[in-house]
Write an enzyme that holds these catalytic residues in place. Structure first.
Site, PDB file in Angstrom:
ATOM      1  N   GLU A 175      67.342  29.030  61.340  1.00  0.00           N
ATOM      2  CA  GLU A 175      66.154  28.197  61.450  1.00  0.00           C
ATOM      3  C   GLU A 175      66.454  26.707  61.575  1.00  0.00           C
ATOM      4  OE1 GLU A 175      62.927  29.018  61.589  1.00  0.00           O
ATOM      5  OE2 GLU A 175      63.183  31.178  61.375  1.00  0.00           O
ATOM      6  N   SER A 456      21.504  63.600  29.109  1.00  0.00           N
ATOM      7  CA  SER A 456      21.851  64.246  27.834  1.00  0.00           C
ATOM      8  C   SER A 456      23.047  63.626  27.122  1.00  0.00           C
ATOM      9  CB  SER A 456      22.154  65.719  28.083  1.00  0.00           C
ATOM     10  OG  SER A 456      21.085  66.308  28.753  1.00  0.00           O
TER      11      SER A 456
END
Lengths: 778, 201
Positions: A175, A456
């Site tokens: 790079e 329930s």
């Protein structure tokens, strides 16, 4: 003429001042970015660590799944950190260093020996052939996410000295060869790039230094305009003026964007290493490092999963450059280029392992104690309770079983939604959570947000409220299952009905609950009073206020899965209310303990009443509405649970527990339409399949001094009171004088001393005879 | 070998037959029901041998002939077997050290932290042990004691109550917990609550 000169001078000064101001502005901006981002680490979030100890049942599959997920590789020899070896009766693991909340554990080789399917010896193997026996060892937990809800970014901070040199060499070689000598920009490189760009008539080449790339990353913009470039150049020079090369390089290694996993951006090489290889950067080979350095230039163009050939070519180019620069020798080059792309198959799996539902819960937990900014920026180490093995079981089972349920009931595929949670009953730790049928969905979390009537599921608390008056009620007390009309001021009379539309006469309290009779429940609830029942519901852990109408008795209270889990957790943990938690400890970025979420309890139900309700909830599973969940279980875990179904089958619920885990499941539709499912035919099926694959312990009821086992006679036909049948039930001593026991004259007291505390099964086989329930339902 | 045979045994013999035989045998030996409980919940080697004896001498009864016990799960007319884990995780008798090696180890480490006054570290070790043996009443009792030392009276009382809920017939532990609860209530300024526990001692 002097006027023009004067004019030019004025303009010049203004432009110069403007330029200065602009540069000063850029300077402030880039320094803020650098300083901020240097430590801008979102929290690191870990699963629970897997514990391995002497006497533990040895489950190789379980351990290997965990090791694989942690990125351990099976090898022939135990010669590398992050590997393990297997032999006939032992597994040896070369463990990584890890910072647990209670201290640093260095690298170590550990050997677990197995006998009779149990771990019977654990040894630390040291290089000097010294072996130290220990009793317990833990695998490191897995990092699975960041508490960064806004940015969807992940980062793992890397210090420069921890970065393998070949990676730095490769990056600089490919790079920015002049990195250590330039002042932020490389004029030669820029000139070369500009020449090419002018030739091409557009921007085709960057010629950027690493410093420039870092600046570019800060602003997350990939646009390549001359204006952008200009600002970038100034900022790069400013950065170099303020910071050393090492600081800049370290920031670069942590900051650079390297891949995209779903909506998560992968920044920095440490995380990229985890993402692509499932291993820390320090364990990577030259070839792997070269690949990472290579894809840095174009993360999507060189994506090794989508474009393996391109990525391989790029990697070899990096290696070639390194060879040319004499950073590696011929041998290393040949070896490295001969390797395939070692992207581990877990890489694709590693990405979506972010458990968004559980993460949401953890965030809620922490938001009470931390500011959002601290969660985002302080790099907190968060050790959670998530058990990835159970989470995996839950996710897979729910996906499969939901399809089965849809198919068998003729429901349009994909229309059902689900929420579920698995919690340790001893300490309230969440082991697994699901807020959507798609585990990776990170939007609406139904488990903590969707409030639905529970049907329930509230019945046990009606019966608990009754049983807490032992002079009036026992499990054997006959309850009239008869039509009842409840008059309420300002609203029409309420006439509840049973599920089957029938009345069942006088039924024992335990059966009224086990078979979920609405009429008996309302009869009982109205007798003890809705306020008493509401108090009980609040006492066991429901904190949201609700209107105390008689319909509460049949569950007309909207709750989330977590709410239900909280109140059932109290029943599952001997009557002690325990806050549900997702976090064990929080440490700062430098491992200073900040908070420990320790075990906290509050006894809200006395053990002798709790044990009766647990017995009744076991009856729900043994002989009641949830009997179908037993099919598929290999062993009798004494499971206790309750089904819940709401009006027009809109919600299907199941809450139930073994000795060690409580699981709550809701199935329904987002548009609140009917699903056609009862609790038993929907949620209970998901619950059962999930629990069947979990390591369960039996729910043992410990009857204290106050409970005795009593043979209770009852009638085959409640109308005739024939008292021909009998069964054993746990009864409180305080309930013995009850006048209203069924068939009172035929009660036989068990006076055997050992049975007073121990509820022993009936040893004498009776004549083969169909039971009452089997005759009716069999 | 013993363990393996034991596993086989628990599969072959019906459990209640085993329990019954075991009860009979142990009653002969010690004549107290407490022993029976101890042996059932924590089979040491002697218990294992007793199991084997029981196994060898009781003819296997086919389960279909038998009515299912009231507290056992039945699927398709078949009584589901109990999970065959050795139940090592229940209370120990006073004076008896029969904790599992890992729990002994974590308790020792908690003890060291306590001696050093590192209460949170001690609590952490005990919580770790509790994740392994959540029904070990002694561990809950020790955690209660750590919270007491930290002057966290509220949690000390609650943890002691949890310990007692699991303590079974371990009177020594139960009394220790009552003593701790009495002192904690005193410290909270609730002398009458304290007295109710002191009266039990």
């Amino acid at each position: 003429m002097p006027a023009i000169k004067y004019w030019l001078l004025r303009v010049g000064i203004i432009v110069f001042i403007g330029m200065l101001a602009f540069v000063a502005y850029l300077d402030v901006d880039i320094r803020r970015q650098f300083e901020g981002k240097k430590w801008a680490l979102p929290a690191h979030v870990y699963t629970r660590p897997m514990e391995l100890y002497i006497g533990q049942e040895f489950d190789l599959d379980l351990i290997e799944s965990e090791l694989r997920e942690l990125g351990y590789i099976q090898r022939q020899n135990l010669d590398r950190v992050g590997s393990y070896t297997l032999s006939q009766d032992a597994i040896s693991i070369y463990q990584r260093e890890f910072h647990f909340w209670d201290g640093l554990r260095g690298q170590q080789k550990v050997q677990l020996s197995v006998r009779n399917n149990r771990i019977n010896d654990i040894r630390i193997l040291s290089s000097t052939n010294n072996q130290v026996s220990i009793e317990i060892v833990r695998l490191e937990p897995r990092l699975f996410g960041s508490a960064s809800p806004m940015s969807h970014e992940d980062r793992t901070l890397l210090k420069l000295e921890d970065v393998p040199q070949p990676l730095i060499d490769a990056l600089i070689a490919i790079e920015d060869r002049q990195f250590y000598s330039h002042f932020g920009i490389n004029p030669v490189g820029i000139a070369r790039a500009m020449l090419r760009n002018i030739k091409a008539g557009r921007v085709v080449q960057g010629g950027s230094t690493l410093t420039q790339q870092l600046v570019k990353n800060y602003y997350l913009s990939s646009e390549q305009t001359y204006r952008r470039k200009f600002v970038e150049v100034i900022m790069a020079v400013l950065l170099e003026a303020h910071y050393s090369k090492d600081e800049i390089l370290q920031a670069y290694l942590n900051e650079v964007y390297l891949s995209q996993a779903g909506n998560r951006a992968i920044h920095g090489f440490a995380l990229a290493s985890q993402y692509f290889y499932g291993r820390p950067l320090q364990e990577l080979d030259l070839a792997d490092l070269a690949l990472l350095a290579g894809i840095n230039n174009g993360p999507s163009y060189y994506n090794p999963m989508r474009h393996p050939k391109r990525a391989l070519k790029r990697r070899d180019l990096v290696l070639q450059t390194m060879l040319n620069e004499s950073l590696i020798d011929e041998q290393q080059f040949t070896n490295a280029t001969a390797q395939p792309l070692n992207i581990s198959p877990s890489a694709s799996r590693a990405a979506p392992l972010s458990y968004p539902s559980f993460m949401g819960f953890v965030r809620n937990n922490l938001q009470d104690d931390y500011k959002q900014d601290d969660l985002l920026n302080d790099g907190l180490q968060i050790y959670t309770t998530l058990n990835p093995r159970i989470q995996q079981t839950l996710e897979q089972t729910v996906a499969a079983e939901l399809q089965t349920v849809e198919a068998s009931k003729g429901i349009k595929p994909g229309t059902l939604q689900v929420a579920a949670v698995v919690i340790r009953t001893d300490n309230g730790e969440v082991a697994a959570m699901l807020g959507d049928r798609k585990p990776s969905f990170s939007g609406y979390n139904r488990a903590i947000s969707a409030r639905r009537p529970v049907g329930s599921l509230l019945k046990p608390f009606v019966y608990l409220a009754a049983l807490e008056s032992p002079e009036e009620y026992s499990l054997a007390t006959p309850i009239p299952d008869q039509a009842i009309t409840v008059s309420q001021k300002g609203s029409p009379d309420w006439r509840p009905q049973n599920y089957d539309g029938e009345e069942h006469g006088d039924v024992m309290l335990v059966d009224a609950l086990a078979r979920s009779y609405n009429l008996a429940t309302v009869q009982l609830g109205m007798k003890i009073g809705v306020p008493a029942v509401s108090d009980t519901i609040r006492r066991v852990g429901y904190q949201t206020s609700f209107s105390e109408l008689p319909s509460v008795l049949l569950g007309a209270v909207p709750m989330t899965v977590m709410d239900v889990a909280q109140i059932y957790l109290t029943l599952a943990s001997d009557g002690f209310k325990t806050p549900i938690k997702g976090v064990r400890a929080v440490l700062s970025n430098d491992y200073t303990p900040l908070a420990r979420y320790s075990l906290a309890l509050e006894q809200v139900v006395q053990p002798e009443f709790n044990v009766l309700i647990n017995y009744a909830l076991q009856e729900v599973v043994r002989n009641g509405t949830a009997n179908n969940v037993l099919r598929g279980f290999k062993y009798d875990y004494g499971l206790a649970g309750k089904t819940g179904t709401t009006d027009e089958y809109r919600d299907s619920w199941f809450a139930g527990y073994s000795g060690n885990y409580l699981t709550v499941v809701w199935v329904g539709r987002d548009d609140n339409q009917s699903t056609g499912l009862t609790g038993a035919s929907g949620a209970a099926k998901l619950w059962a399949r999930t629990m069947q694959q979990m390591p369960l312990t039996r729910l043992e009821l410990s009857y204290g001094e106050d409970v005795i086992t009593k043979k209770v006679a009852y009638s085959e036909n409640p109308e005739e009171q024939d008292c021909r049948l009998s069964r054993k039930l746990p009864i409180l001593r305080a309930s013995l004088p009850l006048e209203n026991m069924p068939c009172d004259s035929r009660i036989e007291y068990d006076q055997g001393h050992d049975e007073q505390k121990h509820f022993e099964p009936n040893p004498k086989p009776k004549k083969k005879k169909k039971s009452f329930w089997k005759r009716i339902f069999g | 070998l013993v363990k393996q045979t034991l596993n086989n045994c628990s599969r072959l013999c019906s459990t209640e037959a085993m329990l019954k035989r075991l009860a009979a045998l142990s009653l002969q030996r010690s004549a107290t029901a407490r022993w029976f409980r101890v042996l059932v919940v924590k089979p040491p080697l002697t218990a294992a041998l007793l199991f084997l004896t029981a196994c060898a001498s009781v003819p296997e009864t086919t389960e279909s002939e038998q009515r299912a016990p009231d507290d056992r799960a039945v699927v398709d007319g078949r009584v589901l077997p109990l999970p065959n884990r050795p139940k090592i995780e229940v209370q120990s008798l006073p004076g008896q050290q029969s904790q599992s090696p890992v729990v002994r180890r974590l308790m020792a480490s908690a003890q060291r932290s306590r001696d050093a006054g590192d209460w949170e570290v001690a609590a952490n070790s005990l919580e770790r042990a509790l994740r392994i043996e959540p029904r070990n009443a002694l561990l809950w009792g020790q955690l209660a004691d750590v919270r007491f030392r930290q002057a966290n009276w509220q949690q000390a009382v609650q943890l002691a109550a949890k310990s007692n809920a699991l303590a079974g017939s371990n009177q020594t532990l139960i009394r220790q917990n009552w003593y701790l609860m009495a002192n904690a209530y005193d410290a909270m300024g609730k002398p009458s609550r304290a007295q109710t526990y002191r009266d039990k001692l």
